[in-house]
Enzyme design. Structure first.
Site, short mmCIF file in Angstrom:
data_model
loop_
_atom_site.label_atom_id
_atom_site.label_comp_id
_atom_site.label_asym_id
_atom_site.label_seq_id
_atom_site.Cartn_x
_atom_site.Cartn_y
_atom_site.Cartn_z
N GLU A 80 7.01 -3.15 -31.49
CA GLU A 80 7.09 -2.88 -30.02
C GLU A 80 6.96 -4.22 -29.41
O GLU A 80 6.10 -5.16 -29.44
CB GLU A 80 5.97 -2.10 -29.33
CG GLU A 80 6.23 -0.77 -29.76
CD GLU A 80 5.33 0.44 -28.92
OE1 GLU A 80 5.02 -0.07 -27.92
OE2 GLU A 80 4.94 1.26 -29.46
N ASN A 106 0.15 5.26 -34.44
CA ASN A 106 0.77 4.44 -33.25
C ASN A 106 -0.38 3.77 -32.72
O ASN A 106 -1.43 4.62 -32.10
CB ASN A 106 1.54 5.06 -32.31
CG ASN A 106 1.90 3.98 -31.16
OD1 ASN A 106 2.93 3.14 -31.27
ND2 ASN A 106 1.36 4.31 -30.05
N GLU A 107 -0.65 2.45 -32.51
CA GLU A 107 -1.76 1.82 -31.69
C GLU A 107 -3.27 2.63 -31.87
O GLU A 107 -3.57 2.92 -30.83
CB GLU A 107 -1.23 1.66 -30.26
CG GLU A 107 -0.16 0.83 -30.08
CD GLU A 107 0.13 0.58 -28.51
OE1 GLU A 107 -0.30 1.02 -27.71
OE2 GLU A 107 1.19 -0.46 -28.52
N GLU A 121 11.51 6.55 -27.39
CA GLU A 121 10.15 7.34 -27.43
C GLU A 121 10.57 8.60 -26.54
O GLU A 121 11.27 8.32 -25.42
CB GLU A 121 9.10 6.77 -26.78
CG GLU A 121 7.97 7.41 -26.65
CD GLU A 121 6.38 6.71 -26.38
OE1 GLU A 121 6.65 5.31 -26.18
OE2 GLU A 121 5.39 7.11 -26.30
N TYR A 139 3.84 -6.99 -25.07
CA TYR A 139 4.45 -6.83 -23.77
C TYR A 139 4.01 -7.85 -22.95
O TYR A 139 2.92 -8.37 -22.70
CB TYR A 139 4.12 -5.44 -22.94
CG TYR A 139 4.69 -4.52 -23.98
CD1 TYR A 139 5.83 -4.01 -23.95
CD2 TYR A 139 3.74 -3.74 -24.73
CE1 TYR A 139 6.60 -2.86 -24.54
CE2 TYR A 139 4.31 -2.55 -25.57
CZ TYR A 139 5.82 -2.18 -25.35
OH TYR A 139 5.98 -0.96 -26.11
N GLN A 190 12.14 -0.55 -24.71
CA GLN A 190 12.78 0.52 -25.68
C GLN A 190 14.16 0.42 -25.62
O GLN A 190 14.59 -0.78 -25.23
CB GLN A 190 12.23 1.85 -25.44
CG GLN A 190 10.63 1.92 -25.40
CD GLN A 190 10.23 3.18 -25.19
OE1 GLN A 190 10.96 4.28 -25.12
NE2 GLN A 190 8.65 3.52 -25.40
O1 AHR Z 1 6.56 1.62 -25.15
C1 AHR Z 1 5.74 2.11 -24.29
C2 AHR Z 1 4.04 2.25 -24.89
O2 AHR Z 1 3.54 0.89 -25.19
C3 AHR Z 1 4.12 2.90 -26.05
O3 AHR Z 1 4.27 4.37 -25.91
C4 AHR Z 1 2.97 2.52 -26.76
O4 AHR Z 1 2.86 2.54 -28.15
C5 AHR Z 1 2.76 0.92 -26.01
O5 AHR Z 1 1.47 1.01 -25.50
#
Ligand code: AHR
Length: 499
Positions: free
Chosen positions: A290, A170-171, A27, A242, A350
């Site tokens: 992600e 995205n999201e 990114e 995450y 990433q």
């Molecule tokens: O990867 C970091 C961020 O996490 C990305 O920009 C976003 O899509 C997610 O919330």
């Protein structure tokens, strides 16, 4: 010592593994691009300014796809700023930095070629819409003779960039997202964008945004409403996760795959419910585009922003990963293999400097974080047919997930007829794994690759880059189709078997 049993049969197959399960993500954020993959003047920089030391490390991962240019960044991004000779500097509201647009679409595609990978390009459906999404597909994929394809040619690229895989924003359910939308609103926008994009190039594949997390209040209803609007026009739906061990509860942290598999199963259920409602033949598959551990750098980021709001290439999201983070990543990769029938794409988020397996020093070295290794192992040895692992494992108790297996396994039948076994032992005791490969005939152990460290918090640094690194494991015994291998407590193993 613990004991576990595993049965594998060549006819019990989950499905063919899509190599795109081992993708990654870059990114325009922090030092991922500027100072990460691109640093003109670095001793290893090539004629375009790309660091060849980083390219070599990326090549070893054999990544099939790299998602780009965001992330939250994309929802305020004008792709036109990133092509041609005039590159405006812009405020990036997502990460409170200044985007110089020195690296853009052409440069990224060129980097992909050099790194042996291919782009997965996200269009902006936040502040922009279907028309603009159509234009960039025309710019990239149309041979010539139109406004945007001729602009590409004028910018030095006669042949189409030929991007095959695209993300529809995205999201978009996240209130933090620029141009955040309600489900119905996004579903309609995605359907119209998809119609126009595939109108330009019917051969492309499209990923629609699922909810930005399993824990979102929008989860489930979002997928249902969005897919009801665009089911026929898209190919995949996205999932993001995450994980954090901020609570310092390692047994629960290492068992996060339990929740992750619930997430996968729930998204499949919604996709198939929409399919049923629509009497559709086609299936929507999953793009887990992600995933990673992310928590180490949160406090540091606040400090960076206090010091230097709107700076360029700020050192953001620079998580330093420890050994237990690598173990969790190994477990996650086994879960992808076990769901290979429906999860077709996954991107570790990433790739460089930003929550990344590869770190760089300005003008200096680059090195592999702990998390580099399980991704490399899965990408190199996890291709072929995913076999159904019938596992009988001892369990441990943990606060968040209750009673969980101490082992996570996946098994892959490769094209040469070998079987690669991936095993996470998240318990702290050694475990003897006895595998019965009943239908394979006599097998022998080619190699046991082991990732282990006595300290779960051990990290790699520029000064000590191989502190946590793979080594030869203890191996084991092979007796016909029966294999027994010792899996040390807190370890990640790849056991490569051949006939
Ligand atoms: O990867 C970091 C961020 O996490 C990305 O920009 C976003 O899509 C997610 O919330």
């Amino acid at each position: 010592m613990k004991q576990a049993k595993l049965i594998l049969d060549r006819d019990y197959r989950i499905g063919e593994i899509d190599p795109r399960l081992y993708g990654s993500f870059l990114e325009h954020l922090g030092r991922a691009i500027y100072g990460g993959i691109w640093e003109p003047g670095h001793p290893t920089a090539d004629e375009e300014g790309f660091r060849t030391d980083v390219i070599e490390m990326v090549k070893r991962l054999q990544l099939p796809v790299v998602r780009y240019p965001g992330g939250n960044f994309v929802s305020g991004f004008n792709w036109e700023d990133s092509v041609g000779p005039d590159r405006p500097k812009r405020l990036d509201l997502a990460w409170k930095t200044t985007e110089p647009n020195e690296v853009g679409l052409h440069e990224f595609c060129s980097w992909c070629q050099k790194a042996g990978t291919s782009p997965m390009y996200a269009v902006n459906l936040g502040t922009r819409g279907p028309e603009n999404a159509r234009d960039i597909v025309e710019y990239c994929n149309h041979p010539g003779g139109t406004l945007y394809s001729d602009r590409r040619i004028a910018n030095g690229k006669k042949e189409p960039l030929d991007i095959r895989l695209w993300c529809l924003g995205n999201e978009m359910d996240g209130p933090w997202q620029m141009g955040h939308k309600e489900a119905h609103e996004y579903g309609r926008t995605a359907a119209e964008a998809a119609k126009l994009m595939k109108g330009v190039d019917p051969g492309i594949e499209l990923v629609v945004c699922g909810s930005s997390g399993y824990g979102m209040s929008t989860f489930g209803a979002w997928e249902w409403e969005v897919l009801n609007e665009c089911y026929d026009r898209v190919d995949y739906i996205s999932l993001h996760s995450y994980w954090s061990n901020a609570a310092g509860d390692s047994p629960s942290f290492l068992a996060n795959t339990v929740g992750m598999e619930d997430f996968i199963r729930s998204v499949i259920a919604v996709c198939d419910a929409v399919r049923g409602r629509k009497h559709a033949k086609k299936k929507i598959n999953l793009s887990f585009d992600e995933w990673n551990v992310w928590y180490h750098s949160r406090e540091q980021d606040r400090e960076v922003w206090k010091r230097d709001k709107w700076g360029r290439a700020l050192p953001l999201l620079e998580d330093v990963y420890n050994f237990e983070d690598a173990l969790l990543c190994g477990g996650v990769l086994t879960a992808f293999m076990r769901h290979a029938d429906r999860v077709k794409i996954a991107c570790m988020a990433q790739l460089v400097n930003v929550i990344a397996p590869i770190m760089t020093r300005p003008s200096g070295a680059c090195w592999a974080q702990t998390t580099y290794w399980p991704l490399l192992h899965a990408s190199r040895f996890g291709r072929g047919q995913s076999l159904l692992p019938l596992l009988d494992s001892p369990k441990y108790e943990c606060g968040q997930w209750g009673s969980v297996d101490i082992l996570e396994t996946a098994a892959v039948l490769d094209e040469k007829g070998g079987v690669n076994l991936f095993c996470l032992n998240r318990g702290d005791e050694d475990c003897l794994l006895e595998a019965d490969l009943r239908s394979f005939g006599a097998m022998h152990i080619l190699e046991h690759i082991l990732l282990h460290h006595d300290d779960p918090k051990a990290v790699n640094t520029a000064e000590n880059p191989m502190n946590v690194a793979p080594q030869a494991g203890p191996g084991g015994k092979a007796d016909g189709g029966r294999i027994s291998v010792m899996l040390p407590g807190m370890s990640w193993s790849v056991i490569r078997l051949a006939g």
